[in-house]
Design a protein around this motif. Structure first.
Motif, PDB file in Angstrom:
ATOM      1  N   MET A 164       0.851  -1.190   0.000  1.00  0.00           N
ATOM      2  CA  MET A 164       0.000   0.000   0.000  1.00  0.00           C
ATOM      3  C   MET A 164       0.877   1.226   0.000  1.00  0.00           C
ATOM      4  O   MET A 164       1.814   1.354   0.794  1.00  0.00           O
ATOM      5  CB  MET A 164      -0.898   0.012   1.228  1.00  0.00           C
ATOM      6  CG  MET A 164      -1.805   1.236   1.287  1.00  0.00           C
ATOM      7  SD  MET A 164      -2.838   1.251   2.779  1.00  0.00           S
ATOM      8  CE  MET A 164      -1.615   1.476   4.050  1.00  0.00           C
ATOM      9  N   ARG A 165       0.610   2.151  -0.892  1.00  0.00           N
ATOM     10  CA  ARG A 165       1.412   3.355  -0.981  1.00  0.00           C
ATOM     11  C   ARG A 165       0.967   4.355   0.066  1.00  0.00           C
ATOM     12  O   ARG A 165      -0.217   4.611   0.263  1.00  0.00           O
ATOM     13  CB  ARG A 165       1.281   3.952  -2.391  1.00  0.00           C
ATOM     14  CG  ARG A 165       2.042   5.263  -2.561  1.00  0.00           C
ATOM     15  CD  ARG A 165       2.105   5.654  -4.006  1.00  0.00           C
ATOM     16  NE  ARG A 165       2.849   4.667  -4.757  1.00  0.00           N
ATOM     17  CZ  ARG A 165       3.016   4.718  -6.066  1.00  0.00           C
ATOM     18  NH1 ARG A 165       2.481   5.687  -6.770  1.00  0.00           N
ATOM     19  NH2 ARG A 165       3.709   3.778  -6.683  1.00  0.00           N
ATOM     20  N   GLU A 185      13.006  -1.226   3.801  1.00  0.00           N
ATOM     21  CA  GLU A 185      13.731  -0.309   4.689  1.00  0.00           C
ATOM     22  C   GLU A 185      12.949   0.984   4.893  1.00  0.00           C
ATOM     23  O   GLU A 185      12.829   1.486   6.024  1.00  0.00           O
ATOM     24  CB  GLU A 185      15.108  -0.005   4.088  1.00  0.00           C
ATOM     25  CG  GLU A 185      15.923   0.983   4.906  1.00  0.00           C
ATOM     26  CD  GLU A 185      17.205   1.395   4.228  1.00  0.00           C
ATOM     27  OE1 GLU A 185      17.992   2.150   4.834  1.00  0.00           O
ATOM     28  OE2 GLU A 185      17.435   0.967   3.076  1.00  0.00           O
ATOM     29  N   ALA A 186      12.414   1.551   3.803  1.00  0.00           N
ATOM     30  CA  ALA A 186      11.672   2.810   3.906  1.00  0.00           C
ATOM     31  C   ALA A 186      10.407   2.637   4.742  1.00  0.00           C
ATOM     32  O   ALA A 186      10.051   3.512   5.533  1.00  0.00           O
ATOM     33  CB  ALA A 186      11.328   3.319   2.503  1.00  0.00           C
ATOM     34  N   ARG A 187       9.720   1.522   4.568  1.00  0.00           N
ATOM     35  CA  ARG A 187       8.501   1.291   5.354  1.00  0.00           C
ATOM     36  C   ARG A 187       8.829   1.113   6.837  1.00  0.00           C
ATOM     37  O   ARG A 187       8.096   1.613   7.702  1.00  0.00           O
ATOM     38  CB  ARG A 187       7.779   0.062   4.819  1.00  0.00           C
ATOM     39  CG  ARG A 187       7.133   0.278   3.456  1.00  0.00           C
ATOM     40  CD  ARG A 187       6.558  -1.010   2.891  1.00  0.00           C
ATOM     41  NE  ARG A 187       5.889  -0.780   1.608  1.00  0.00           N
ATOM     42  CZ  ARG A 187       5.418  -1.735   0.825  1.00  0.00           C
ATOM     43  NH1 ARG A 187       5.547  -3.022   1.197  1.00  0.00           N
ATOM     44  NH2 ARG A 187       4.822  -1.447  -0.303  1.00  0.00           N
ATOM     45  N   GLY A 228       9.547   9.251   1.769  1.00  0.00           N
ATOM     46  CA  GLY A 228      10.612   8.294   1.497  1.00  0.00           C
ATOM     47  C   GLY A 228      10.067   6.941   1.053  1.00  0.00           C
ATOM     48  O   GLY A 228      10.671   6.273   0.206  1.00  0.00           O
ATOM     49  N   VAL A 229       8.935   6.538   1.610  1.00  0.00           N
ATOM     50  CA  VAL A 229       8.289   5.297   1.159  1.00  0.00           C
ATOM     51  C   VAL A 229       7.849   5.439  -0.295  1.00  0.00           C
ATOM     52  O   VAL A 229       8.063   4.543  -1.123  1.00  0.00           O
ATOM     53  CB  VAL A 229       7.087   4.953   2.053  1.00  0.00           C
ATOM     54  CG1 VAL A 229       6.320   3.759   1.493  1.00  0.00           C
ATOM     55  CG2 VAL A 229       7.544   4.658   3.479  1.00  0.00           C
ATOM     56  N   TYR A 258       9.583   4.462   8.265  1.00  0.00           N
ATOM     57  CA  TYR A 258       8.345   5.203   8.519  1.00  0.00           C
ATOM     58  C   TYR A 258       7.706   4.757   9.832  1.00  0.00           C
ATOM     59  O   TYR A 258       7.294   5.590  10.650  1.00  0.00           O
ATOM     60  CB  TYR A 258       7.371   5.008   7.356  1.00  0.00           C
ATOM     61  CG  TYR A 258       6.020   5.626   7.612  1.00  0.00           C
ATOM     62  CD1 TYR A 258       5.805   6.979   7.417  1.00  0.00           C
ATOM     63  CD2 TYR A 258       4.958   4.847   8.088  1.00  0.00           C
ATOM     64  CE1 TYR A 258       4.571   7.553   7.664  1.00  0.00           C
ATOM     65  CE2 TYR A 258       3.722   5.415   8.348  1.00  0.00           C
ATOM     66  CZ  TYR A 258       3.532   6.767   8.120  1.00  0.00           C
ATOM     67  OH  TYR A 258       2.320   7.336   8.384  1.00  0.00           O
ATOM     68  N   ARG A 259       7.600   3.443  10.031  1.00  0.00           N
ATOM     69  CA  ARG A 259       6.997   2.956  11.278  1.00  0.00           C
ATOM     70  C   ARG A 259       7.807   3.402  12.485  1.00  0.00           C
ATOM     71  O   ARG A 259       7.256   3.767  13.533  1.00  0.00           O
ATOM     72  CB  ARG A 259       6.881   1.436  11.249  1.00  0.00           C
ATOM     73  CG  ARG A 259       5.949   0.895  10.186  1.00  0.00           C
ATOM     74  CD  ARG A 259       5.618  -0.575  10.427  1.00  0.00           C
ATOM     75  NE  ARG A 259       6.823  -1.408  10.443  1.00  0.00           N
ATOM     76  CZ  ARG A 259       7.346  -1.988   9.378  1.00  0.00           C
ATOM     77  NH1 ARG A 259       6.791  -1.792   8.185  1.00  0.00           N
ATOM     78  NH2 ARG A 259       8.413  -2.760   9.476  1.00  0.00           N
TER      79      ARG A 259
END
Length: 512
Positions: A1-2, A107-109, A176-177, A112-113
């Motif tokens: 999911m974007r 990595e980006a996800r 970034g995601v 974000y978390r």
């Protein structure tokens, strides 16, 4: 999911509202002023808010008149080559650059978390057991006294994010995601273009090898005719030498073509994530050079802003570093946090929380930057300069995309015209070679006519093959320039390395 900036801000607002509601229930003496400030500045954020603005693009292409939307979905299937279609599927599944791009998404996800967690309070638990011994003096003697102390407690802290430093960090992580996902699409676009190009080149070298073999065989037959005529005294040794040399020269091109063919096949195998020789047997059967059956409508220049993943990637990076400016700016403002702890201690574990001593603390902390020798202002200037670099990179990506399309349109159109001329040239030289050879055998023409006609026919046919390869390559380049990549599903959630036995276990020295 974007994840988009808008969606992430909605999540942030909801989380902040929930945190404020829970904070009201624990309000204590002396914290009212701070919580009032939080409620007043709950939506406060410093620094620039990112606003997308599409750069100016021409209203039409200079080298195309068809403004229909380009048909980019699985464009390579228009070559009608099942082997190429299968290679595309295998490349997407096995290519190592694609695997790296998927890891960058994970990595980006995760980033974000991790960043999103900074908006919430943290709670830690600590427990301890202490056994001590002291000496007690009585009637001139000393005796040891042994005691135990058990403690348990919780520590909590919450950064109030008055000026949006954490919210800007989450915003940047969300962009970034997006950027990581666009990077995957850009990698896939490059991959499918490279697979198609290498495949076309491989078929082109097969055609050139076949042509060289046919021509060399024909020229060797001509050389034998020349030797027979020399034995009969109707020609000279010079003609024999020229005929033999031309046949050998043509045959000498075959190893060169075979080397180039092998290198292309090896490169294609590596693109699929396989050993270099993996496709040797599979591609050994000669097949025609793929030829596109349909023209490519170019649409309008503004389409590249939506279709080109490298342009979308550059735009997301520009947005990401705009948020980082606000993050750096927020560091120049005061920061506030709430901290609290509660602990209990007893001589027995069963007495914890009952017959025990209980202590607690709760209160705000306000930090105000007063003097830092201009470091925080310099950090903002650094962030702004970085943002400007990505803005320029975005504008450059748009211009390069427009240039790629214009160049591909010109190359494809001109190469089609060139192929038409080369087709006529090759047909004429083939006819001239056949006629001159017949006349030479009957004695009505000299060997120089045969020599010239055969050499010209080989060059013209070889140039025609190369032109057909270029037409297919230009067709590929145009689809890439318009943004045609892989539009199927790609699962980026699965790690390449699956760790085992990650819980507590005895450490090992590992293999050496």
């Amino acid at each position: 999911m974007r994840l988009t900036g808008h969606a992430s801000f909605a999540s942030i607002r909801a989380a902040r509202a929930a945190a404020r509601r829970s904070g009201k229930k624990r309000r204590g003496i002396g914290t009212g002023a701070v919580l009032l400030l939080v409620s007043t500045l709950g939506a406060c954020a410093v620094g620039p808010d990112y606003q997308f603005s599409a750069p100016l693009t021409p209203s039409h292409w200079a080298n195309a008149s068809d403004r229909k939307a380009p048909r980019l979905s699985r464009w390579w299937t228009r070559f009608n080559d099942r082997i190429l279609d299968a290679l595309m599927e295998e490349a997407v599944a096995g290519n190592l650059d694609v695997a790296t791009a998927k890891a960058k998404i994970r990595e980006a996800r995760a980033t974000y978390r991790q960043t999103f967690g900074s908006l919430f309070p943290t709670l830690t638990n600590s427990e301890s057991a202490t056994r001590s011994q002291t000496s007690v003096a009585s009637s001139g003697t000393s005796s040891p006294a042994v005691g135990s102390l058990y403690q348990a407690g919780f520590d909590a802290s919450w950064e109030l994010d008055l000026f949006g430093a954490n919210r800007r960090a989450v915003e940047a992580a969300a962009y970034g995601v997006d950027a990581a996902e666009e990077n995957l699409q850009a990698t896939l676009l490059t991959l499918v273009g490279d697979v198609a190009s290498y495949y076309v080149q491989a078929r082109g070298y097969q055609a050139r090898i076949a042509l060289a073999r046919r021509t060399a065989t024909s020229q060797e037959e001509t050389a034998q005719i020349t030797r027979n005529k020399f034995a009969a005294g109707s020609t000279s040794a010079v003609d024999v030498a020229n005929a033999t040399g031309q046949a050998a020269s043509t045959r000498a091109t075959i190893p060169t073509f075979e080397t180039s063919y092998a290198e292309v096949v090896h490169s294609l195998s590596i693109l699929l994530g396989k050993p270099p020789a993996a496709l040797n047997e599979r591609l050994a059967v000669v097949r025609p050079i793929p030829a596109p059956r349909l023209t490519v409508p170019a649409g309008i220049p503004a389409d590249v802003l939506l279709n080109r993943p490298d342009v979308r990637l550059a735009e997301r990076q520009y947005a990401q570093y705009t948020a980082k400016v606000g993050q750096a700016e927020a560091a120049r403002y005061p920061s506030a946090s709430l901290t609290g702890s509660i602990s209990t201690s007893a001589a027995k574990t069963g007495d914890l929380g009952k017959s025990s001593s209980i202590g607690w603390s709760f209160g705000p902390t306000l930090t105000v930057p007063i003097f830092n020798a201009g470091q925080l202002e310099a950090a903002v200037a650094v962030a702004e300069a970085q943002r400007d670099q990505y803005f320029i990179a975005y504008k450059s990506a748009v211009l390069n995309a427009l240039g790629d399309v214009e160049n591909a349109l010109v190359s494809l159109a001109k190469e089609k015209r060139r192929t038409q001329s080369l087709d006529l040239s090759a047909s004429s030289y083939r006819q001239a070679s056949s006629l001159s050879r017949s006349l030479y055998q009957s004695g009505a023409a000299g060997f120089l006519d045969v020599l010239t006609a055969e050499r010209s026919a080989f060059s013209a046919e070889d140039a025609l093959i190369q032109s057909r390869v270029l037409i297919a390559t230009d067709y590929i380049a145009l689809n890439k320039a318009l943004g045609g990549g892989w539009n199927g599903a790609v699962d980026a959630s699965k790690p390449e390395v699956v760790d085992a036995n990650t819980g507590p276990h005895l450490a090992s020295s590992g293999s050496r």
